[in-house]
Design a protein around this motif. Structure first.
Motif, mmCIF file in Angstrom:
data_model
loop_
_atom_site.group_PDB
_atom_site.id
_atom_site.type_symbol
_atom_site.label_atom_id
_atom_site.label_comp_id
_atom_site.label_asym_id
_atom_site.label_seq_id
_atom_site.Cartn_x
_atom_site.Cartn_y
_atom_site.Cartn_z
ATOM 1 N N GLN A 139 -10.342 -3.097 -2.828
ATOM 2 C CA GLN A 139 -10.603 -1.656 -3.470
ATOM 3 C C GLN A 139 -11.606 -2.382 -5.032
ATOM 4 O O GLN A 139 -10.525 -3.279 -5.339
ATOM 5 C CB GLN A 139 -9.841 -0.916 -3.691
ATOM 6 C CG GLN A 139 -10.783 0.675 -4.609
ATOM 7 C CD GLN A 139 -10.215 1.635 -4.939
ATOM 8 O OE1 GLN A 139 -8.652 1.855 -4.632
ATOM 9 N NE2 GLN A 139 -10.626 3.086 -5.348
ATOM 10 N N ARG A 140 -12.738 -2.512 -4.210
ATOM 11 C CA ARG A 140 -13.388 -2.700 -5.362
ATOM 12 C C ARG A 140 -13.057 -1.967 -7.334
ATOM 13 O O ARG A 140 -12.793 -0.769 -7.267
ATOM 14 C CB ARG A 140 -14.728 -2.492 -5.537
ATOM 15 C CG ARG A 140 -15.374 -3.310 -4.350
ATOM 16 C CD ARG A 140 -17.198 -3.587 -4.050
ATOM 17 N NE ARG A 140 -17.454 -3.633 -2.647
ATOM 18 C CZ ARG A 140 -18.076 -3.654 -2.713
ATOM 19 N NH1 ARG A 140 -19.218 -3.582 -3.153
ATOM 20 N NH2 ARG A 140 -18.784 -4.409 -1.169
ATOM 21 N N TYR A 168 -20.158 -0.523 6.185
ATOM 22 C CA TYR A 168 -21.014 -1.197 5.332
ATOM 23 C C TYR A 168 -20.967 -0.235 3.390
ATOM 24 O O TYR A 168 -20.349 0.602 3.577
ATOM 25 C CB TYR A 168 -23.270 -1.426 5.081
ATOM 26 C CG TYR A 168 -22.736 -2.049 5.730
ATOM 27 C CD1 TYR A 168 -22.756 -3.661 5.773
ATOM 28 C CD2 TYR A 168 -23.567 -1.955 7.229
ATOM 29 C CE1 TYR A 168 -23.827 -4.559 6.728
ATOM 30 C CE2 TYR A 168 -24.186 -2.666 8.167
ATOM 31 C CZ TYR A 168 -24.007 -3.384 7.647
ATOM 32 O OH TYR A 168 -24.501 -5.131 8.728
ATOM 33 N N ASN A 169 -20.731 -0.992 1.905
ATOM 34 C CA ASN A 169 -20.321 -0.626 1.804
ATOM 35 C C ASN A 169 -21.601 0.661 0.806
ATOM 36 O O ASN A 169 -22.557 0.505 1.052
ATOM 37 C CB ASN A 169 -19.983 -1.307 -0.232
ATOM 38 C CG ASN A 169 -19.639 -0.101 -1.267
ATOM 39 O OD1 ASN A 169 -20.679 0.159 -1.793
ATOM 40 N ND2 ASN A 169 -18.408 -0.200 -1.577
ATOM 41 N N LYS A 219 -9.742 -5.641 5.857
ATOM 42 C CA LYS A 219 -9.924 -4.149 5.082
ATOM 43 C C LYS A 219 -10.645 -4.894 3.410
ATOM 44 O O LYS A 219 -9.171 -6.005 3.268
ATOM 45 C CB LYS A 219 -9.383 -3.092 4.370
ATOM 46 C CG LYS A 219 -10.129 -1.507 4.025
ATOM 47 C CD LYS A 219 -9.671 -0.575 4.139
ATOM 48 C CE LYS A 219 -10.189 0.497 2.836
ATOM 49 N NZ LYS A 219 -9.246 1.689 3.004
ATOM 50 N N ARG A 220 -11.430 -4.997 2.527
ATOM 51 C CA ARG A 220 -11.661 -5.714 1.709
ATOM 52 C C ARG A 220 -10.824 -4.739 0.427
ATOM 53 O O ARG A 220 -10.594 -3.376 0.854
ATOM 54 C CB ARG A 220 -12.981 -5.472 1.451
ATOM 55 C CG ARG A 220 -13.263 -6.174 0.076
ATOM 56 C CD ARG A 220 -15.098 -5.870 -0.225
ATOM 57 N NE ARG A 220 -15.760 -6.674 0.509
ATOM 58 C CZ ARG A 220 -16.173 -8.003 0.383
ATOM 59 N NH1 ARG A 220 -15.322 -8.382 0.194
ATOM 60 N NH2 ARG A 220 -16.306 -8.446 1.254
ATOM 61 N N GLU A 234 -23.215 7.172 5.084
ATOM 62 C CA GLU A 234 -22.611 5.773 6.286
ATOM 63 C C GLU A 234 -23.344 5.164 6.850
ATOM 64 O O GLU A 234 -23.520 5.697 7.661
ATOM 65 C CB GLU A 234 -21.248 6.643 6.609
ATOM 66 C CG GLU A 234 -20.288 7.794 5.854
ATOM 67 C CD GLU A 234 -19.537 8.403 5.588
ATOM 68 O OE1 GLU A 234 -19.297 8.038 7.554
ATOM 69 O OE2 GLU A 234 -18.806 9.692 5.977
ATOM 70 N N SER A 246 -20.903 -7.047 1.487
ATOM 71 C CA SER A 246 -21.576 -5.572 1.481
ATOM 72 C C SER A 246 -20.209 -5.411 2.557
ATOM 73 O O SER A 246 -21.042 -3.950 2.976
ATOM 74 C CB SER A 246 -23.554 -5.525 2.364
ATOM 75 O OG SER A 246 -23.563 -6.475 3.383
ATOM 76 N N SER A 278 -23.564 2.103 -2.024
ATOM 77 C CA SER A 278 -23.953 1.113 -3.265
ATOM 78 C C SER A 278 -24.761 0.150 -2.740
ATOM 79 O O SER A 278 -25.751 -0.784 -3.269
ATOM 80 C CB SER A 278 -22.727 0.438 -4.238
ATOM 81 O OG SER A 278 -21.980 -0.992 -3.547
ATOM 82 N N ASP A 279 -24.479 -0.698 -1.567
ATOM 83 C CA ASP A 279 -25.716 -2.077 -1.066
ATOM 84 C C ASP A 279 -26.706 -1.328 0.217
ATOM 85 O O ASP A 279 -27.594 -2.278 1.010
ATOM 86 C CB ASP A 279 -24.730 -2.770 -0.174
ATOM 87 C CG ASP A 279 -23.598 -3.609 -0.649
ATOM 88 O OD1 ASP A 279 -24.187 -3.363 -2.606
ATOM 89 O OD2 ASP A 279 -22.634 -3.747 -0.854
ATOM 90 N N ASP A 296 -17.308 -3.706 3.585
ATOM 91 C CA ASP A 296 -16.102 -3.031 2.739
ATOM 92 C C ASP A 296 -14.934 -2.993 4.354
ATOM 93 O O ASP A 296 -13.492 -3.685 3.192
ATOM 94 C CB ASP A 296 -16.178 -1.448 2.565
ATOM 95 C CG ASP A 296 -17.011 -1.468 2.106
ATOM 96 O OD1 ASP A 296 -16.485 -2.168 1.009
ATOM 97 O OD2 ASP A 296 -17.161 0.127 1.148
#
Length: 265
Positions: free
Chosen positions: A261-262, A160-161, A258-259, A113, A215, A163-164, A217
């Motif tokens: 959820q992808r 940051y997410n 908050k973004r 994280e 990127s 995955s990025d 979250d």
């Protein structure tokens, strides 16, 4: 100049229950590891990159450690300018602008994280702010206004997410996010942007980061509403020119944007 704090989550129940220090990673060891990892970095790096390297080292080196948490604060030193603005070869000055912070967590098993941010970013605009329409009763003395000074000392963090992580340019991302927040707070250079409340401005700042930085979250913003009260000096009237900072109680507004959820394929 970095101030580093380390926290190790480890299987050390026996130290509490039995008084045995077997397998414990001593504070001295942690301190020396901070310096060792700094020396091993191949190039100047971001606070997040250093934190990741240090946390990974703790998890890899000590089998009882399940997670390592590294927090870093970066003091605002910048190269000094002298004799007409020329950058000095080896001179630096404290800008006292904001303190950059980061926290990284590395778990055994590979999950990581990265949380970045800053504290004490002091912003102020002298117009284009008001406060109206709030609940009023016999306990309310504050008058409504469409013309006031808005100031805050902002603390913010964002994550940051995962995955990025591999593609992040962390120094550039930090500057881009801070600039986006400041652009939103102030608005365009000529006219600015009206703020009906600290809450609305806070949300717009967080929303701007989420929309522009794919990127990220989530972003947390903490904004105390610092007061600068109008002042009428002796034998004069207030003409939006003289204010004084007051230590009377003030509100602190905080929220997380908050973004959504992808989608998972």
């Amino acid at each position: 100049e970095w101030q580093v704090a380390t926290t190790l989550i480890s299987a050390m129940e026996h130290a509490y229950v039995d008084g045995s220090n077997e397998g414990m990673t001593a504070t001295d060891t942690q301190k020396n590891m901070c310096f060792y990892v700094a020396k091993q970095m191949q190039r100047p790096c971001s606070v997040e990159e250093y934190g990741l390297a240090l946390a990974r080292k703790f998890v890899a080196e000590y089998p009882l450690v399940s997670s390592a948490i590294v927090s870093v604060e970066q003091k605002p030193w910048q190269r000094a300018s002298v004799r007409g603005g020329k950058p000095h070869n080896h001179g630096f000055a404290m800008t006292a602008f904001e303190t950059r912070v980061a926290e990284v967590v590395v778990h055994r098993g590979g999950r990581e994280e990265i949380t970045s941010g800053f504290k004490d970013l002091r912003l102020c605009k002298t117009t284009q702010s008001g406060y109206e329409g709030y609940l009023r009763d016999k306990y309310t003395l504050l008058p409504e206004t469409r013309e006031r000074l808005l100031a805050s000392s902002i603390t913010s963090s964002w994550q940051y997410n995962p995955s990025d992580h591999g593609s992040l340019q962390l120094d550039a991302q930090y500057e881009a996010i801070k600039s986006k927040m400041m652009d939103t707070f102030f608005g365009c250079p000529k006219k600015g942007v009206y703020s009906p409340s600290v809450q609305k401005t806070l949300y717009e700042m967080g929303e701007a980061v989420i929309e522009s930085c794919r990127s990220v979250d989530w972003v947390l913003l903490n904004m105390p509403n610092l007061h600068f009260n109008p002042l009428s000096p002796v034998a004069s009237t207030f003409e939006h020119d003289v204010y004084f900072p007051t230590s009377e109680p003030h509100g602190t507004i905080e929220a997380v944007v908050k973004r959504k959820q992808r989608a998972r394929l």
